[in-house]
Design a protein around this motif. Structure first.
Motif, PDB file in Angstrom:
ATOM      1  N   LYS A  11      51.792  46.749  40.921  1.00  0.00           N
ATOM      2  CA  LYS A  11      52.610  47.956  40.971  1.00  0.00           C
ATOM      3  C   LYS A  11      52.851  48.384  42.421  1.00  0.00           C
ATOM      4  CE  LYS A  11      51.066  49.779  36.550  1.00  0.00           C
ATOM      5  NZ  LYS A  11      50.253  50.817  35.904  1.00  0.00           N
ATOM      6  N   LEU A  12      51.817  48.263  43.261  1.00  0.00           N
ATOM      7  CA  LEU A  12      51.945  48.644  44.665  1.00  0.00           C
ATOM      8  C   LEU A  12      52.967  47.779  45.394  1.00  0.00           C
ATOM      9  CD1 LEU A  12      50.913  50.416  46.991  1.00  0.00           C
ATOM     10  CD2 LEU A  12      49.175  48.677  47.407  1.00  0.00           C
ATOM     11  N   THR A  13      52.929  46.482  45.168  1.00  0.00           N
ATOM     12  CA  THR A  13      53.884  45.588  45.846  1.00  0.00           C
ATOM     13  C   THR A  13      55.299  45.793  45.344  1.00  0.00           C
ATOM     14  OG1 THR A  13      53.338  43.823  44.280  1.00  0.00           O
ATOM     15  CG2 THR A  13      52.171  43.826  46.391  1.00  0.00           C
ATOM     16  N   GLU A  14      55.467  46.217  44.096  1.00  0.00           N
ATOM     17  CA  GLU A  14      56.815  46.486  43.593  1.00  0.00           C
ATOM     18  C   GLU A  14      57.395  47.741  44.219  1.00  0.00           C
ATOM     19  OE1 GLU A  14      56.270  46.651  39.376  1.00  0.00           O
ATOM     20  OE2 GLU A  14      56.177  44.470  39.173  1.00  0.00           O
ATOM     21  N   GLN A  15      56.541  48.686  44.639  1.00  0.00           N
ATOM     22  CA  GLN A  15      57.013  49.937  45.216  1.00  0.00           C
ATOM     23  C   GLN A  15      57.349  49.808  46.700  1.00  0.00           C
ATOM     24  OE1 GLN A  15      53.873  52.678  44.429  1.00  0.00           O
ATOM     25  NE2 GLN A  15      54.323  52.828  42.235  1.00  0.00           N
ATOM     26  N   LEU A  16      56.920  48.744  47.352  1.00  0.00           N
ATOM     27  CA  LEU A  16      57.176  48.572  48.787  1.00  0.00           C
ATOM     28  C   LEU A  16      58.648  48.297  49.038  1.00  0.00           C
ATOM     29  CD1 LEU A  16      54.163  46.440  50.018  1.00  0.00           C
ATOM     30  CD2 LEU A  16      54.621  48.822  50.503  1.00  0.00           C
ATOM     31  N   ASN A  17      59.166  48.945  50.072  1.00  0.00           N
ATOM     32  CA  ASN A  17      60.550  48.734  50.485  1.00  0.00           C
ATOM     33  C   ASN A  17      60.538  47.726  51.639  1.00  0.00           C
ATOM     34  OD1 ASN A  17      63.221  48.897  51.128  1.00  0.00           O
ATOM     35  ND2 ASN A  17      63.209  51.096  51.574  1.00  0.00           N
ATOM     36  N   PRO A  18      61.279  46.617  51.530  1.00  0.00           N
ATOM     37  CA  PRO A  18      61.257  45.616  52.613  1.00  0.00           C
ATOM     38  C   PRO A  18      61.698  46.173  53.972  1.00  0.00           C
ATOM     39  CG  PRO A  18      62.283  44.706  50.656  1.00  0.00           C
ATOM     40  CD  PRO A  18      62.060  46.172  50.387  1.00  0.00           C
ATOM     41  N   SER A  19      62.606  47.118  54.001  1.00  0.00           N
ATOM     42  CA  SER A  19      63.038  47.669  55.292  1.00  0.00           C
ATOM     43  C   SER A  19      61.924  48.493  55.932  1.00  0.00           C
ATOM     44  CB  SER A  19      64.298  48.520  55.123  1.00  0.00           C
ATOM     45  OG  SER A  19      64.021  49.627  54.281  1.00  0.00           O
ATOM     46  N   VAL A  29      58.676  47.857  55.599  1.00  0.00           N
ATOM     47  CA  VAL A  29      57.733  46.865  56.117  1.00  0.00           C
ATOM     48  C   VAL A  29      58.269  46.273  57.412  1.00  0.00           C
ATOM     49  CG1 VAL A  29      56.623  44.645  55.647  1.00  0.00           C
ATOM     50  CG2 VAL A  29      56.808  46.345  53.826  1.00  0.00           C
ATOM     51  N   HIS A  30      59.565  45.973  57.434  1.00  0.00           N
ATOM     52  CA  HIS A  30      60.179  45.389  58.626  1.00  0.00           C
ATOM     53  C   HIS A  30      60.089  46.347  59.818  1.00  0.00           C
ATOM     54  CE1 HIS A  30      62.805  42.779  60.889  1.00  0.00           C
ATOM     55  NE2 HIS A  30      63.589  43.814  61.158  1.00  0.00           N
ATOM     56  N   SER A  31      60.393  47.630  59.601  1.00  0.00           N
ATOM     57  CA  SER A  31      60.333  48.591  60.708  1.00  0.00           C
ATOM     58  C   SER A  31      58.888  48.794  61.171  1.00  0.00           C
ATOM     59  CB  SER A  31      60.960  49.920  60.304  1.00  0.00           C
ATOM     60  OG  SER A  31      60.225  50.517  59.258  1.00  0.00           O
ATOM     61  N   TYR A  32      57.932  48.771  60.245  1.00  0.00           N
ATOM     62  CA  TYR A  32      56.523  48.909  60.632  1.00  0.00           C
ATOM     63  C   TYR A  32      56.074  47.734  61.506  1.00  0.00           C
ATOM     64  CZ  TYR A  32      51.446  49.002  60.273  1.00  0.00           C
ATOM     65  OH  TYR A  32      50.114  49.003  60.569  1.00  0.00           O
ATOM     66  N   VAL A  33      56.439  46.525  61.110  1.00  0.00           N
ATOM     67  CA  VAL A  33      56.067  45.342  61.893  1.00  0.00           C
ATOM     68  C   VAL A  33      56.728  45.384  63.264  1.00  0.00           C
ATOM     69  CG1 VAL A  33      56.274  42.826  62.009  1.00  0.00           C
ATOM     70  CG2 VAL A  33      55.575  43.912  59.874  1.00  0.00           C
ATOM     71  N   ASN A  34      57.994  45.790  63.330  1.00  0.00           N
ATOM     72  CA  ASN A  34      58.680  45.887  64.623  1.00  0.00           C
ATOM     73  C   ASN A  34      58.020  46.915  65.531  1.00  0.00           C
ATOM     74  OD1 ASN A  34      60.564  43.891  64.228  1.00  0.00           O
ATOM     75  ND2 ASN A  34      62.117  45.280  63.399  1.00  0.00           N
ATOM     76  N   ASP A  35      57.661  48.073  64.976  1.00  0.00           N
ATOM     77  CA  ASP A  35      56.990  49.095  65.779  1.00  0.00           C
ATOM     78  C   ASP A  35      55.651  48.598  66.302  1.00  0.00           C
ATOM     79  OD1 ASP A  35      59.072  50.842  65.371  1.00  0.00           O
ATOM     80  OD2 ASP A  35      58.074  51.943  63.744  1.00  0.00           O
ATOM     81  N   MET A  36      54.895  47.911  65.467  1.00  0.00           N
ATOM     82  CA  MET A  36      53.602  47.379  65.900  1.00  0.00           C
ATOM     83  C   MET A  36      53.774  46.332  66.995  1.00  0.00           C
ATOM     84  SD  MET A  36      51.394  49.150  64.418  1.00  0.00           S
ATOM     85  CE  MET A  36      49.913  48.268  64.816  1.00  0.00           C
ATOM     86  N   MET A  37      54.775  45.477  66.863  1.00  0.00           N
ATOM     87  CA  MET A  37      55.013  44.457  67.884  1.00  0.00           C
ATOM     88  C   MET A  37      55.463  45.101  69.205  1.00  0.00           C
ATOM     89  SD  MET A  37      54.099  41.667  66.636  1.00  0.00           S
ATOM     90  CE  MET A  37      54.742  40.453  67.757  1.00  0.00           C
TER      91      MET A  37
END
Length: 153
Positions: A15-23, A25-33
């Protein structure tokens, strides 16, 4: 049988993975990088290399030395004053120090601490564009002895 129900791959995770929005996740990874690599990757590699392997000795009578090591050798680079003659210059080294005499006139002496132990033989020095470069082979003989620990009664 193997207890498959004990792993966290159950309905809650699905259920948790279905609720995740790919955009998101993408913005979080970009901010961390961006936070990780404040500059370009090449700038980070250069700054890490210079901070880890290059040290500048504090100026001793106005002369600073750049000391760095490679896998095989230790290098010492010193900017020579205009009035120094190479015939007066004397260079020595111990297992952990480089000593340069007559760099600022007769009797002057600069001692430079080396980052690792070096061999007794095989050192060389050359001058190019008023920069003295000393190359000394690193020693791989660490000569350490194990000390046993005993309990005192």
């Amino acid at each position: 049988m193997f207890p498959w129900g004990m792993f966290p791959f159950n309905e809650d995770i699905k259920k948790l993975t279905e609720q995740l929005n790919p955009s998101d996740v993408h913005s979080y990874v970009n901010d961390m990088m961006k936070n990780l690599m404040k500059n370009t990757p090449m700038d980070n590699m250069i700054s890490q290399q210079t901070s880890n392997s290059t040290t500048t000795q504090p100026p001793n009578n106005g002369i600073s030395a750049q000391v760095f090591e490679t896998f095989d050798d230790v290098f010492v680079r010193v900017h020579l004053p205009e009035n120094v003659t190479l015939s007066q210059l004397k260079i020595f080294h111990t297992s952990n120090q480089a000593i340069i005499e007559n760099l600022q006139g007769d009797g002057s002496r600069q001692v430079i601490t080396l980052p690792s132990l070096v061999k007794k033989k095989g050192a060389s020095a050359q001058v190019k564009n008023q920069i003295l470069e000393i190359k000394i082979p690193r020693s791989d003989d660490l000569q350490y002895t194990e000390i046993t620990v005993s309990e005192k009664l």
